[in-house]
Design an enzyme around this catalytic site. Structure first.
Site, PDB file in Angstrom:
ATOM      1  N   CYS A 159      68.164 -65.248   9.338  1.00  0.00           N
ATOM      2  CA  CYS A 159      66.655 -64.658   9.511  1.00  0.00           C
ATOM      3  C   CYS A 159      66.273 -64.990  10.810  1.00  0.00           C
ATOM      4  O   CYS A 159      65.373 -65.741  11.016  1.00  0.00           O
ATOM      5  CB  CYS A 159      65.899 -65.568   8.472  1.00  0.00           C
ATOM      6  SG  CYS A 159      64.455 -64.716   7.938  1.00  0.00           S
ATOM      7  N   CYS A 347      56.811 -56.215   7.770  1.00  0.00           N
ATOM      8  CA  CYS A 347      56.858 -57.476   8.299  1.00  0.00           C
ATOM      9  C   CYS A 347      55.732 -57.626   9.002  1.00  0.00           C
ATOM     10  O   CYS A 347      55.482 -56.967   9.912  1.00  0.00           O
ATOM     11  CB  CYS A 347      58.296 -57.465   8.598  1.00  0.00           C
ATOM     12  SG  CYS A 347      58.332 -59.387   8.808  1.00  0.00           S
ATOM     13  N   LYS A 382      48.918 -62.010   8.244  1.00  0.00           N
ATOM     14  CA  LYS A 382      49.863 -63.036   7.654  1.00  0.00           C
ATOM     15  C   LYS A 382      49.218 -63.845   6.743  1.00  0.00           C
ATOM     16  O   LYS A 382      49.529 -64.214   5.335  1.00  0.00           O
ATOM     17  CB  LYS A 382      50.775 -63.597   8.522  1.00  0.00           C
ATOM     18  CG  LYS A 382      52.022 -63.993   7.948  1.00  0.00           C
ATOM     19  CD  LYS A 382      52.972 -64.418   9.147  1.00  0.00           C
ATOM     20  CE  LYS A 382      54.567 -64.883   8.308  1.00  0.00           C
ATOM     21  NZ  LYS A 382      55.473 -63.849   8.498  1.00  0.00           N
TER      22      LYS A 382
HETATM   23  C1  LIG Z   1      61.258 -69.976   7.347  1.00  0.00           C
HETATM   24  C2  LIG Z   1      61.569 -68.641   6.898  1.00  0.00           C
HETATM   25  C3  LIG Z   1      60.519 -67.603   6.991  1.00  0.00           C
HETATM   26  C4  LIG Z   1      60.547 -66.360   6.679  1.00  0.00           C
HETATM   27  N1  LIG Z   1      59.728 -65.559   6.794  1.00  0.00           N
HETATM   28  C5  LIG Z   1      59.703 -64.084   6.319  1.00  0.00           C
HETATM   29  C6  LIG Z   1      58.453 -63.279   6.539  1.00  0.00           C
HETATM   30  O1  LIG Z   1      57.614 -63.550   7.253  1.00  0.00           O
HETATM   31  N2  LIG Z   1      58.631 -61.956   5.703  1.00  0.00           N
HETATM   32  C7  LIG Z   1      59.668 -61.732   5.098  1.00  0.00           C
HETATM   33  O2  LIG Z   1      59.589 -60.563   4.381  1.00  0.00           O
HETATM   34  N3  LIG Z   1      60.420 -62.489   4.680  1.00  0.00           N
HETATM   35  C8  LIG Z   1      60.430 -63.844   5.232  1.00  0.00           C
HETATM   36  N4  LIG Z   1      61.750 -64.763   4.984  1.00  0.00           N
HETATM   37  C9  LIG Z   1      62.729 -64.177   4.245  1.00  0.00           C
HETATM   38  C10 LIG Z   1      62.222 -64.378   2.718  1.00  0.00           C
HETATM   39  O3  LIG Z   1      61.901 -65.870   2.644  1.00  0.00           O
HETATM   40  C11 LIG Z   1      63.339 -64.183   1.789  1.00  0.00           C
HETATM   41  O4  LIG Z   1      63.645 -62.726   2.003  1.00  0.00           O
HETATM   42  C12 LIG Z   1      63.227 -64.493   0.374  1.00  0.00           C
HETATM   43  O5  LIG Z   1      62.973 -65.841   0.167  1.00  0.00           O
HETATM   44  C13 LIG Z   1      64.345 -64.012  -0.449  1.00  0.00           C
HETATM   45  O6  LIG Z   1      64.007 -64.337  -1.873  1.00  0.00           O
HETATM   46  P1  LIG Z   1      65.239 -64.641  -2.941  1.00  0.00           P
HETATM   47  O7  LIG Z   1      64.761 -64.484  -4.229  1.00  0.00           O
HETATM   48  O8  LIG Z   1      66.440 -63.950  -2.625  1.00  0.00           O
HETATM   49  O9  LIG Z   1      65.763 -65.992  -2.439  1.00  0.00           O
HETATM   50  P2  LIG Z   1      65.057 -67.313  -2.342  1.00  0.00           P
HETATM   51  O10 LIG Z   1      63.481 -67.194  -2.310  1.00  0.00           O
HETATM   52  O11 LIG Z   1      65.645 -68.322  -1.637  1.00  0.00           O
HETATM   53  O12 LIG Z   1      65.057 -67.891  -4.021  1.00  0.00           O
HETATM   54  C14 LIG Z   1      66.232 -68.277  -4.563  1.00  0.00           C
HETATM   55  C15 LIG Z   1      65.844 -69.145  -5.532  1.00  0.00           C
HETATM   56  O13 LIG Z   1      67.202 -69.280  -6.306  1.00  0.00           O
HETATM   57  C16 LIG Z   1      67.223 -70.925  -6.702  1.00  0.00           C
HETATM   58  N5  LIG Z   1      68.564 -71.322  -6.692  1.00  0.00           N
HETATM   59  C17 LIG Z   1      69.617 -71.086  -6.027  1.00  0.00           C
HETATM   60  N6  LIG Z   1      70.924 -71.591  -6.345  1.00  0.00           N
HETATM   61  C18 LIG Z   1      70.615 -71.789  -7.676  1.00  0.00           C
HETATM   62  C19 LIG Z   1      71.337 -72.156  -8.695  1.00  0.00           C
HETATM   63  N7  LIG Z   1      72.804 -72.464  -8.474  1.00  0.00           N
HETATM   64  N8  LIG Z   1      70.800 -72.329 -10.149  1.00  0.00           N
HETATM   65  C20 LIG Z   1      69.698 -72.282 -10.340  1.00  0.00           C
HETATM   66  N9  LIG Z   1      68.725 -71.878  -9.117  1.00  0.00           N
HETATM   67  C21 LIG Z   1      69.049 -71.728  -7.971  1.00  0.00           C
HETATM   68  C22 LIG Z   1      66.639 -71.490  -5.324  1.00  0.00           C
HETATM   69  O14 LIG Z   1      66.269 -72.810  -5.561  1.00  0.00           O
HETATM   70  C23 LIG Z   1      65.530 -70.690  -5.018  1.00  0.00           C
HETATM   71  O15 LIG Z   1      64.247 -70.837  -5.923  1.00  0.00           O
HETATM   72  C24 LIG Z   1      61.782 -66.008   5.655  1.00  0.00           C
HETATM   73  C25 LIG Z   1      62.785 -66.782   5.211  1.00  0.00           C
HETATM   74  C26 LIG Z   1      62.393 -68.231   6.043  1.00  0.00           C
HETATM   75  C27 LIG Z   1      63.854 -69.030   5.926  1.00  0.00           C
END
Ligand SMILES: Cc1cc2nc3c(=O)[nH]c(=O)nc-3n(C[C@H](O)[C@H](O)[C@H](O)COP(=O)(O)OP(=O)(O)OC[C@H]3O[C@@H](n4cnc5c(N)ncnc54)[C@H](O)[C@@H]3O)c2cc1C
Length: 401
Positions: A159, A347, A382
């Site tokens: 990212c 974004c 934001k």
């Molecule tokens: C520092 C940072 C800043 C960001 N800023 C932006 C931004 O400004 N704009 C934007 O659009 N995107 C941003 N992103 C990206 C955005 O955060 C991700 O796109 C988003 O979090 C993805 O969602 P997700 O549900 O796929 O994963 P996640 O949000 O990571 O959620 C995954 C979930 O699954 C759980 N999990 C994992 N493994 C297991 C398991 N084995 N059993 C049970 N639960 C489990 C985790 O604990 C978590 O709660 C940023 C990312 C970071 C790291």
């Protein structure tokens, strides 16, 4: 009656679960979310935690009440293995059988590069609540004892955009604390040019970022291939050694262990290969959304860059998953197709209390429209979006944008 199991309860998982339930219109179907975190976390706001502009509680919401008020069961546990042949998931709270499964487990952070990472090495990371909080102490020490700082992204980093935001907020806070002139600040990036962002770049982004770096006196190295970190130096493949007293490097992302431990579910990196319907390429009753899916980079760069699977497409994919599973449960086969690379890009980037809006009709090229624009709301976009998203999530309004 169908049982739908969702692993992961953040952006993609929570949206999928709420949308499945909303579209099913029959409470006899069970929707169960298994998450190893009890809270929803608004991950994008982690960039403000190191500078005490946010506490973790400010950007977290308890999952159980959100889910239960919508008739969804919540299990606080870690999923450890998926047995796709027998429709079974093993978790730390026992085994669950499913008719449909959604994998929305987000990223694991890959610290295999020597010296990378807060626990295994010498660089910090802003991707998790604990690591973002830990940076506070490092920042305070730097203010007392200024020295060189290197911020950036490792090859294949997950990212890069978030690392840019951290850089500009770091620079802003050094100025605020009156020590900017005593900190040599260097940005390293595997991107072939600033503003590639892992999406192939867009008109105006590179010149804007280069001007920005120059005006803030930030040195930058494009095509930087980080190979090793020692306690006080970043080492690049071309032999350059960059001294640091503080460093934050965005690591590469991988799929989670549960995927990598389950034969046939993911690829070598632990990402789930899906069709444009978000349906698994082998198992038609398994879906995936968010960072868990495999998105092959539609470009080649000299140094590998990760494709950013950001919040907006994670949410959009969750909606498509919800719609498609509800259709299958109701014996409909006209599934919605929404290719990840064609989801619009949207974004807001915080460039240190000034914002730019990145908007395009498709995330990846070819695009008909793409622009990077200064935000007319200056630095409030934001922050307002965070408030809106937390409000929408708290009420389970998953159908809203
Ligand atoms: C520092 C940072 C800043 C960001 N800023 C932006 C931004 O400004 N704009 C934007 O659009 N995107 C941003 N992103 C990206 C955005 O955060 C991700 O796109 C988003 O979090 C993805 O969602 P997700 O549900 O796929 O994963 P996640 O949000 O990571 O959620 C995954 C979930 O699954 C759980 N999990 C994992 N493994 C297991 C398991 N084995 N059993 C049970 N639960 C489990 C985790 O604990 C978590 O709660 C940023 C990312 C970071 C790291």
């Amino acid at each position: 009656m169908a049982t739908i199991l969702v692993i992961g309860g953040n952006f993609a998982g929570l949206t999928s679960a709420l949308e499945i339930k909303r579209r099913l219109h029959d409470d006899r179907h069970r929707v169960i979310v298994v998450s190893n975190r009890e809270n929803f976390l608004f991950v994008p706001s982690l960039i403000w935690v190191p500078f005490r502009e946010r506490e973790i509680e400010d950007i977290s919401l308890p999952l159980r009440p959100i889910l239960e008020s919508h008739g969804i069961e919540f299990v606080h546990a870690t999923a450890t293995k998926i047995d796709a042949v027998n429709n079974r998931v093993e978790t730390t709270a026992g085994d669950f059988l499913y008719d449909y499964l959604v994998i929305a487990t987000g990223p694991a952070l890959d610290y295999s590069l020597p010296g990378l990472g807060p626990k295994t090495g010498y660089t910090q990371c802003v991707c998790t609540p604990n690591d973002a909080l830990a940076i506070r102490e490092h920042f305070d020490r730097l203010v007392e004892n200024p020295g060189p700082v290197v911020i950036g992204a490792a090859p294949a980093a997950g990212c890069t955009g978030a690392a840019y935001e951290f850089l500009f907020n770091f620079e802003y806070n050094l100025r605020k604390r009156g020590v900017r002139d005593r900190v040599e600040l260097t940005w390293i990036t595997p991107e072939p040019f600033l503003g590639h962002f892992g999406i192939g770049g867009m008109a105006g982004a590179t010149s804007l970022l280069r001007k920005f770096m120059d005006s803030l006196h930030i040195h930058y190295i494009e095509n930087a291939e980080l190979v090793e970190v020692t306690p006080n130096e970043i080492i690049l493949a071309d032999g350059r050694r960059l001294p640091f007293v503080f460093s934050m490097i965005m690591p590469p992302f991988l799929g989670q262990d549960v995927i990598r431990n389950s034969p046939g579910i993911g690829n070598a990196k632990g990402y789930v290969p899906v069709h444009d319907t978000y349906q698994h390429k082998t198992y038609s009753n398994i879906f995936a959304a968010g960072i868990a899916i495999d998105v092959p980079a539609p470009f080649v760069t000299p140094i590998a860059i990760g494709v950013p699977k950001t919040g907006f497409p994670a949410d959009e994919a969750g909606k498509t998953v919800g719609e498609n599973i509800a259709k299958l449960v109701n014996d409909k086969i006209d599934l919605k197709s929404r290719p990840f690379v064609k989801i619009p890009g949207l974004c807001v980037m915080d460039a240190g209390h000034k914002e730019v809006i990145i908007v395009s009709n498709h995330l990846m090229k070819p695009r008909e429209f793409a622009a990077i624009l200064p935000n007319p709301l200056y630095d409030e976009g934001k922050r307002l979006f965070e408030k809106y998203f937390l409000w929408k999530t708290k009420h389970g309004y998953s159908n809203l944008p």
